[in-house]
Design a protein around this motif. Sequence first.
Motif, short mmCIF file in Angstrom:
data_model
loop_
_atom_site.label_atom_id
_atom_site.label_comp_id
_atom_site.label_asym_id
_atom_site.label_seq_id
_atom_site.Cartn_x
_atom_site.Cartn_y
_atom_site.Cartn_z
N ASN A 176 5.16 17.85 2.04
CA ASN A 176 6.39 18.29 2.70
C ASN A 176 6.28 18.24 4.22
OD1 ASN A 176 7.75 18.72 0.30
ND2 ASN A 176 7.14 20.89 0.17
N VAL A 177 5.07 18.30 4.76
CA VAL A 177 4.89 18.22 6.22
C VAL A 177 4.41 16.83 6.64
CG1 VAL A 177 4.50 20.69 6.53
CG2 VAL A 177 2.54 19.18 6.03
N GLY A 178 4.55 15.87 5.78
CA GLY A 178 4.24 14.48 6.15
C GLY A 178 2.85 14.05 5.86
N ILE A 179 2.08 14.88 5.15
CA ILE A 179 0.71 14.51 4.83
C ILE A 179 0.69 13.86 3.46
CG2 ILE A 179 -1.65 15.30 4.56
CD1 ILE A 179 -0.54 15.65 7.37
N LYS A 180 0.07 12.69 3.43
CA LYS A 180 -0.08 12.01 2.15
C LYS A 180 -1.33 11.14 2.19
CE LYS A 180 3.06 8.20 3.28
NZ LYS A 180 4.30 7.50 2.88
N PRO A 181 -1.81 10.76 1.07
CA PRO A 181 -3.06 9.95 1.04
C PRO A 181 -2.88 8.61 1.73
CG PRO A 181 -2.58 10.88 -1.11
CD PRO A 181 -1.35 11.11 -0.28
N LEU A 182 -3.92 8.16 2.47
CA LEU A 182 -3.95 6.84 3.10
C LEU A 182 -4.49 5.87 2.06
CD1 LEU A 182 -3.47 5.23 5.68
CD2 LEU A 182 -5.72 5.97 6.49
N GLU A 183 -3.59 5.23 1.37
CA GLU A 183 -3.95 4.40 0.23
C GLU A 183 -4.50 3.05 0.69
OE1 GLU A 183 -0.68 4.23 -2.47
OE2 GLU A 183 -0.23 6.37 -2.22
N GLY A 184 -5.79 2.87 0.57
CA GLY A 184 -6.46 1.67 1.05
C GLY A 184 -6.10 0.41 0.29
N ASN A 185 -6.08 0.52 -1.04
CA ASN A 185 -5.82 -0.68 -1.85
C ASN A 185 -4.42 -1.24 -1.57
OD1 ASN A 185 -8.35 -0.55 -3.06
ND2 ASN A 185 -7.63 0.83 -4.68
N LYS A 186 -3.49 -0.35 -1.48
CA LYS A 186 -2.12 -0.78 -1.20
C LYS A 186 -2.03 -1.43 0.17
CE LYS A 186 2.60 1.04 -1.05
NZ LYS A 186 3.43 2.26 -1.19
N LEU A 187 -2.70 -0.84 1.17
CA LEU A 187 -2.70 -1.39 2.53
C LEU A 187 -3.39 -2.75 2.58
CD1 LEU A 187 -2.13 -1.10 5.55
CD2 LEU A 187 -4.27 0.19 5.76
N ALA A 188 -4.48 -2.89 1.86
CA ALA A 188 -5.21 -4.17 1.84
C ALA A 188 -4.32 -5.27 1.30
CB ALA A 188 -6.48 -4.04 1.03
N GLN A 189 -3.58 -4.96 0.26
CA GLN A 189 -2.66 -5.95 -0.31
C GLN A 189 -1.57 -6.33 0.70
OE1 GLN A 189 -1.21 -4.28 -3.97
NE2 GLN A 189 -3.22 -4.41 -5.01
N SER A 190 -1.07 -5.32 1.43
CA SER A 190 -0.02 -5.57 2.43
C SER A 190 -0.55 -6.46 3.55
CB SER A 190 0.48 -4.25 3.00
OG SER A 190 1.41 -4.47 4.03
N ILE A 191 -1.77 -6.20 4.00
CA ILE A 191 -2.38 -7.01 5.08
C ILE A 191 -2.57 -8.44 4.60
CG2 ILE A 191 -4.45 -7.36 6.46
CD1 ILE A 191 -2.78 -5.10 7.50
N ILE A 195 0.19 -11.03 5.07
CA ILE A 195 0.50 -11.61 6.39
C ILE A 195 0.11 -13.08 6.43
CG2 ILE A 195 -0.10 -11.53 8.84
CD1 ILE A 195 -0.47 -8.52 8.57
N SER A 196 -1.02 -13.42 5.86
CA SER A 196 -1.50 -14.81 5.90
C SER A 196 -0.62 -15.74 5.07
CB SER A 196 -2.94 -14.89 5.41
OG SER A 196 -3.03 -14.44 4.07
N GLN A 197 0.27 -15.18 4.27
CA GLN A 197 1.15 -16.01 3.46
C GLN A 197 2.38 -16.48 4.24
OE1 GLN A 197 0.07 -16.90 0.40
NE2 GLN A 197 -1.74 -15.66 0.96
N ASN A 198 2.51 -16.01 5.47
CA ASN A 198 3.64 -16.42 6.31
C ASN A 198 3.49 -17.90 6.67
OD1 ASN A 198 5.54 -16.84 8.38
ND2 ASN A 198 5.33 -14.75 9.12
N PRO A 199 4.50 -18.75 6.32
CA PRO A 199 4.40 -20.20 6.59
C PRO A 199 4.15 -20.53 8.06
CG PRO A 199 6.23 -19.73 5.12
CD PRO A 199 5.75 -18.40 5.62
N ASP A 247 -0.08 -9.24 15.28
CA ASP A 247 0.52 -9.39 13.95
C ASP A 247 -0.07 -8.42 12.93
OD1 ASP A 247 2.20 -11.76 14.56
OD2 ASP A 247 0.24 -12.70 14.92
N ILE A 248 -1.30 -7.97 13.13
CA ILE A 248 -1.97 -7.10 12.15
C ILE A 248 -1.85 -5.62 12.51
CG2 ILE A 248 -4.20 -6.57 11.10
CD1 ILE A 248 -5.02 -9.45 11.57
N LYS A 249 -1.89 -5.34 13.80
CA LYS A 249 -1.93 -3.96 14.27
C LYS A 249 -0.77 -3.11 13.77
CE LYS A 249 -2.00 -1.39 18.63
NZ LYS A 249 -2.02 -1.54 20.11
N PRO A 250 0.46 -3.59 13.74
CA PRO A 250 1.57 -2.73 13.28
C PRO A 250 1.35 -2.15 11.89
CG PRO A 250 2.44 -4.67 14.37
CD PRO A 250 0.96 -4.89 14.22
N ALA A 251 0.83 -2.96 10.97
CA ALA A 251 0.61 -2.47 9.61
C ALA A 251 -0.44 -1.36 9.58
CB ALA A 251 0.18 -3.62 8.71
N LEU A 252 -1.48 -1.51 10.37
CA LEU A 252 -2.53 -0.49 10.42
C LEU A 252 -2.02 0.81 11.04
CD1 LEU A 252 -5.52 -2.72 11.62
CD2 LEU A 252 -4.85 -2.18 9.27
#
Length: 694
Positions: free
Chosen positions: A393-408, A411-415, A483-488
């Motif tokens: 409720n105060v904005g704290i939630k787990p920093l999900e590594g696997n999900k973030l790794a997939q999101s990063i 980026i390389s799939q951008n034509p 290109d990478i920093k915003p996601a992190l």
Amino acid sequence: MATYDEVIQALRNADAQGNVEDAKALAQIANSMRQTKTPQQPVPQKQEPEDIGGMYSPEGIPLIAPREAPSGKQIYQAVRPVIAPTVEALGSVAGGAIGAPMGPMGMLGGAGLGYGISKEAMQMADTLFGGQKPRTGAEMVTEPLRNILEGATYEAGGRVVAPIIAKGVGKIADIVSPSISSAQIKAGEIARESLGKDLPAVLDILKNAKSGQSVAEITASIENPTWQALIANALQRDAQFARKVKLFNEDESLKALSKLAGGENATETRQILENAKNALTTTTTPMREAALSRANLGKAVADYESTAGRLTEEAASEVQKVRDLIKAGELAQASARLDMIKRGLPVGASKYTYKNELAEKAFNEWSDKAAQGSIDLGQGARFAQGAADALRNVGIKPLEGNKLAQSISQISQNPSFAGDDVLIGAVKNVADDIARWTNNGGVIDARALDAIRKNSVNAAIQRLRPGMDATSQRNLASKVLTDIKPALVNAIEDAGGTGYRKYLEDYSKGMQKIAERKLSGEALRLWKTNPDEFVKLVTNESPDVVEKILGTGKYNIATELADETLATLNEQAQKRLTQISVSEQVSEGQKALSELVKQQTSVFRFPSFLSFWASAGNKALSEFEKSVGKETMNLLTQAMKNPQGASNLLNQLPSSEKNKVLKLLADPSKWSSKTGLTGTAAMRETAKSLMSEE
């Protein structure tokens, strides 16, 4: 009634005393007398015979003077009107005869000189016998020269000689003037002539200049090579002053640039940069730690939620155990009754059996215990879930590594990044590091992710571009991180690490200021070692150097630096450009200055046979010629040391430019413009004009 010569003498006295009105009135009287004057014999006045015992003619003229003989002065005054024209004419004829072998100009010059000598002879006689006062001041030289000029104008050819003589008259007047020396006149003339039509503009600049400014530099924009060459030659004579000025200017520039760089040398500048970076780290580290610690609370959320789930399952298990115990108790009780029936005993006796005892424990003790466990576990589950919910409720939630790794990795799939091995390699390196540092619960520590942001991209670039220098690697890493920093950053912020983005922004701004100071240090280094490269840097001719120091995409020094910093750099660059301009102008103006000095130092000399007056003139000219060398140059040197001195020199006008008479003498076109006369008549008309203007 006063004679013409007495009027002329009175005119001269009035002019010498500065009495303009009286001088004009006397000039008009002299003009009138000159038009009507003719040589006449004195007419003796008839006198009544006195009883003096002498003898008289029938007309009353004494035949035997009863008194003492008349004095030489009286005789001279009686015969002067007759002999003066004769002496002047004979002098002119004799002088012309002497100069005849040298051609028409020689004859004209000789006639003028002969006439002048004759006039001076009469002047000496007037002083001795006629009662005239001896000449004083400038008249001792200028009047003899005027007489020569008058003789030279007897014929039309005299118009060629007269301006030369008139110019000499003006210069001699300057020499004997008590208010200004010949060296000052010569120095001022050379300075003004070097400027020509640029004189008004330079005077305006000097008038508004600050004390101590370089005369050469503040007037460089006029683009007058002769003037700049004159300044350079003048100041070269005082090498000590020139060096002091050079050192002073360098010291001023060094102070200004050192203030920007933070030190006067490379070591001091480096120490300042390190101190600034340490101070920035000290200031921003608490911001970073607070954000990362808050983001790491997400791990607690995951733990609470995991615990709540586990406890909920255990509570459910205990509830099921209660159910199972009750069912088991019922089965045990039924079995005990069945045994009683088989044995033919009363069914009521089953309560004393072991099976019935177990049934009672299942119904009470055991089921109650399981039920209580279920209640406790349920409460624990609800507490853990409540804690997790409270953090969320105060904005704290787990920093999900696997999900973030997939999101990063996406980026390389951008034509648009196809073929960009650096970016693709960096993306893969970051994604792999995130996965490696993610725990079994799928959560990555925020501090690990912050380290991956700083290190993983650089590691990938070092592997892919091993020969690249450190600065270029950092700049390339900065570009890839765009290109990478915003996601992190978003991942940490979303996990509850509020303030992490602000930390990065403040740190970046601080590093930018440090980079600007580093660029100022580079500017200081170039100013010392390569001034031309310094100018190129400041004038935006070295974008690669700027980008290398300030970072990728920051190559325009005019927009990246603060206005105050840029103003200081531009000022110093302009000084250098001005120095280059002055140097070029000095080189180009040497020949023109040499010709100018030759013209200004050529002095008209008169032959030594001009008796007393000619000797006095030659002596004055000798002193003048001597001052044109060392003394004049000394005056120029002193004047060029500051704007006020140069301005005073340029404003020092000689008598020849102030005196209307000499202006008229130097302009033959005005001699007969009113009358259309030539020869002797023109000379007479010019004499009238001269006296009327006096």
